[in-house]
Design a protein around this motif. Structure first.
Motif, PDB file in Angstrom:
ATOM      1  N   ILE A   1       0.835  -1.204   0.000  1.00 27.00           N
ATOM      2  CA  ILE A   1       0.000   0.000   0.000  1.00 27.00           C
ATOM      3  C   ILE A   1       0.867   1.250   0.000  1.00 27.00           C
ATOM      4  N   ARG A   2       1.974   1.199   0.740  1.00 26.94           N
ATOM      5  CA  ARG A   2       2.818   2.391   0.896  1.00 26.94           C
ATOM      6  C   ARG A   2       3.394   2.883  -0.433  1.00 26.94           C
ATOM      7  N   GLU A   3       3.398   2.034  -1.441  1.00 29.39           N
ATOM      8  CA  GLU A   3       3.868   2.460  -2.758  1.00 29.39           C
ATOM      9  C   GLU A   3       2.900   3.453  -3.404  1.00 29.39           C
ATOM     10  N   HIS A   4       1.652   3.488  -2.897  1.00 28.17           N
ATOM     11  CA  HIS A   4       0.625   4.337  -3.495  1.00 28.17           C
ATOM     12  C   HIS A   4       0.030   5.354  -2.527  1.00 28.17           C
ATOM     13  N   SER A   5      -0.047   5.014  -1.252  1.00 28.05           N
ATOM     14  CA  SER A   5      -0.720   5.870  -0.266  1.00 28.05           C
ATOM     15  C   SER A   5       0.153   6.059   0.963  1.00 28.05           C
ATOM     16  N   THR A   6      -0.080   7.166   1.661  1.00 31.58           N
ATOM     17  CA  THR A   6       0.623   7.444   2.915  1.00 31.58           C
ATOM     18  C   THR A   6      -0.299   7.265   4.110  1.00 31.58           C
ATOM     19  N   VAL A   7      -1.613   7.345   3.888  1.00 32.45           N
ATOM     20  CA  VAL A   7      -2.608   7.218   4.955  1.00 32.45           C
ATOM     21  C   VAL A   7      -3.613   6.143   4.573  1.00 32.45           C
ATOM     22  N   ALA A   8      -3.972   5.296   5.535  1.00 33.16           N
ATOM     23  CA  ALA A   8      -4.992   4.264   5.313  1.00 33.16           C
ATOM     24  C   ALA A   8      -5.959   4.261   6.485  1.00 33.16           C
ATOM     25  N   LEU A   9      -7.247   4.123   6.208  1.00 26.53           N
ATOM     26  CA  LEU A   9      -8.257   3.970   7.254  1.00 26.53           C
ATOM     27  C   LEU A   9      -8.520   2.491   7.470  1.00 26.53           C
TER      28      LEU A   9
END
Length: 615
Positions: A368-376
């Motif tokens: 996920i970190r390859e695309h986003s910095t924040v996740a809910l």
């Protein structure tokens, strides 16, 4: 989201000790890959690693305010979701802001309200403030303990950090673990305030710790307690929906890409559809991610924990809302990769023995970190809305032990978890007695309102212990593993307003439709596909690949080839030798879990080199 650390010493000039604090900060580089900062004065030194989420350009730390009488400085980790409202209030009181960061709001809030700023924040946070006017250090942790915070008193001050490893990097810290630390390491919950390492403690959730020349003292600014619930069922459902809408709206605020973790269960799906509606109002599509294993759908076998695979339900939700979705599909070998396992053990600072969950979670977050910095994330819904099966089984609810430990203790004498332990260590720790004593002490702290029935009291205790003992363990796992790859995971269900409201809702309302999580299903069910709305709870996916046990055996052989390996201070050599000789096809889930834990302990011992003192 960041990593914080620092050193208070009234007998040294810490301006000459910057290197020590920089070394502490460096241990948490993964928590803050975007920037590193430090600040020192005569008796105080701060370190900071930054993951930039709000005001990417202007939120550098440590952050300082010069005021009459001295400097006030903060090193801050987390998110105050109501920072915009607080900034407006502070501006009305005459404060001027140089940045748009929530860090500056917290700092200015302290200048306005002092230590009482803690009670005005909504969110997840751990921060320290040095008040040069009074020469005191104030350390604050959020109400639910979402963000970790450790401290270790010294002869003339204190060391602190987001993680234990930051403190252990300091020359004054000793890598000693005593009996109580081992008990904490081997239990199935978090004891508020307890630490693993001797002399090191957590800042308790909902607490602040003040250190000055008179010593170190702690006080609570928030506790989960009883309150009268006056809403009827319809109003309760409506309020739950309103709270969830507002919480998600606040937690979607970020200056970096964000997404939602989607498992196809009621919790994550409800969160996802609410987020999707919010984003759609601004012309955006929600991005969602899920995790699974190669071939799991085709070879899935129902068991006591998981009746159905996640994937079909994930895709039902993703199609229903039109999310930009990606499945992260892992081979079972990802869990037996040494680098993955070492990364997880290093992130968590102690061996939990849940590699079949922790490593896939790490791989998911890494992708996920390859695309986003924040996740809910939907973490916390089971504790808030009474979602676990044992909430609804009388012998679990009425047991004089933590309900999630009932099956463990029922089979304790013959369990693999017990048999795996070194017999001398097992006798010295007496874990069975410790488990029961811990429950008794925890249950005794739960306050009841006047006139509460015995049944309501029982369920209140059960809910309280899940929120204060079980949930912190899950939140710690989520934080440590996500921050190991520089991903900020937010947990909307752990907003204290929602927690307080649902906690004080009568049990009959929480189960009004005869099922688990009645209020959540009623509050968000109309937004969900019917398949998901009616789905029975299923935990985080685990591999069912029969080759995993054989791979674990090989890992254990490599680790324990040395007959003097220190893991055998913890593990039963005879048990290990028997398991390593067994046919992999004969290794059941219980044995596999115990073997996993032995490997984790061996890996941890190699990484941390702890000194064990049982005398």
């Amino acid at each position: 989201m960041c990593g914080i650390t620092g050193w208070l010493s009234f007998e040294r000039d810490l301006r000459a000790e910057r290197a020590a604090v920089a070394a502490m900060s460096q241990t948490m580089a993964c928590r803050g890959p975007d920037a590193e900062g430090g600040w020192a004065d005569r008796h105080i030194a701060f370190g900071h690693r930054r993951l930039a989420v709000i005001d990417v350009e202007g939120g550098a730390q440590p952050m300082r305010a010069e005021v009459p009488g001295g400097s006030v400085v903060t090193t801050y980790s987390g998110e105050a979701y109501n920072f915009a409202e607080l900034r407006a209030e502070l501006r009305g009181r005459g404060h001027r802001f140089a940045t748009s960061s929530d860090t500056e709001v917290v700092l200015r809030g302290y200048l306005e309200w002092g230590e009482a700023v803690a009670g005005r924040l909504e969110g997840m946070y751990a921060f320290a403030i040095w008040d040069g006017r009074d020469e005191k250090l104030v350390m604050v942790r959020d109400r639910l303990g979402i963000k970790p915070f450790f401290f270790s008193p010294t002869g003339d001050g204190v060391l602190f950090g987001s993680e234990a490893k930051a403190i252990l990097a300091h020359p004054l810290a000793k890598r000693v673990i005593k009996a109580d630390g081992l008990r904490e390491m081997l239990n199935g919950w978090n004891t508020p305030g307890a630490g693993i390492w001797s002399g090191m403690r957590e800042v308790r959730p909902g607490s602040l710790v003040v250190a000055d020349r008179s010593g170190v003292r702690e006080r609570r600014y928030w506790e989960l307690g009883p309150a009268e619930h006056t809403d009827d069922l319809d109003a309760t459902v409506a309020t739950t929906r309103e709270l969830l809408d507002d919480i998600v709206a606040h937690q979607l605020v970020a200056d970096v890409p964000r997404c939602v973790l989607l498992s196809g269960g009621l919790d994550s799906s409800s969160l996802t559809v609410v987020a999707a509606r919010r984003l759609a109002a601004h012309g955006e599509r929600v991005h969602t991610y899920s995790v699974d294993f190669v071939g799991r759908n085709e070879s899935f076998r129902p068991d006591q924990m998981r009746a159905t695979p996640d994937s079909p339900f994930v895709h039902d939700v993703a199609g229903h809302i039109g999310s930009v979705h990606e499945d992260i599909v892992l081979p079972y070998t990802s869990m037996t990769d040494w680098e993955n396992r070492k990364a997880v053990i290093a992130a968590r600072d102690f061996p939990v023995g849940m590699a079949d969950v922790d490593v896939p979670l790490y791989m998911l977050f890494k992708a996920i970190r390859e695309h986003s910095t924040v996740a809910l994330s939907g973490e916390g819904a089971d504790e808030v809305f009474a979602g676990y099966p044992w909430f609804h089984v009388p012998e679990f609810a009425n047991a004089d032990v933590y309900p999630w430990m009932v099956p463990v203790l029922a089979a304790w004498d013959d369990s693999n978890a017990n048999a795996m332990m070194n017999p001398d260590l097992r006798a010295a720790l007496d874990l069975e007695t410790y488990f029961k004593d811990s429950y008794r002490d925890a249950a005794a702290t739960v306050e009841s309102p006047p006139g509460e029935t015995e049944q309501e009291r029982r369920m209140r205790v059960m809910c309280h212990l899940h929120l204060t003992r079980f949930l912190p363990m899950l939140l710690d796992r989520k934080d440590r593993i996500s921050m190991a790859v520089g991903l900020e995971v937010r947990v909307p269900y752990c907003d204290h307003r929602l927690v307080e409201y649902v906690y004080n809702t009568p049990w009959a309302m929480k189960t009004f439709d005869g099922r688990e999580k009645s209020l959540l299903r009623a509050a968000a069910g109309d937004l969900l596909p019917a398949s998901v709305r009616d789905r029975v709870k299923s935990p985080f996916p685990a591999t069912q690949d029969e080759r995993y046990a054989a791979e674990l055996q090989q890992m254990a052989r490599e680790l324990t080839a040395d007959a003097d390996h220190p893991v055998f201070r913890f593990a039963n050599r005879a048990w290990a030798e028997e398991v390593l000789r067994a046919d992999p096809a004969d290794i059941d889930d219980s044995t596999r879990e115990a073997l996993d834990r032995m490997i984790d302990i061996a890996t941890w011992v190699d990484l941390y080199q702890p000194e064990i003192e049982l005398g």
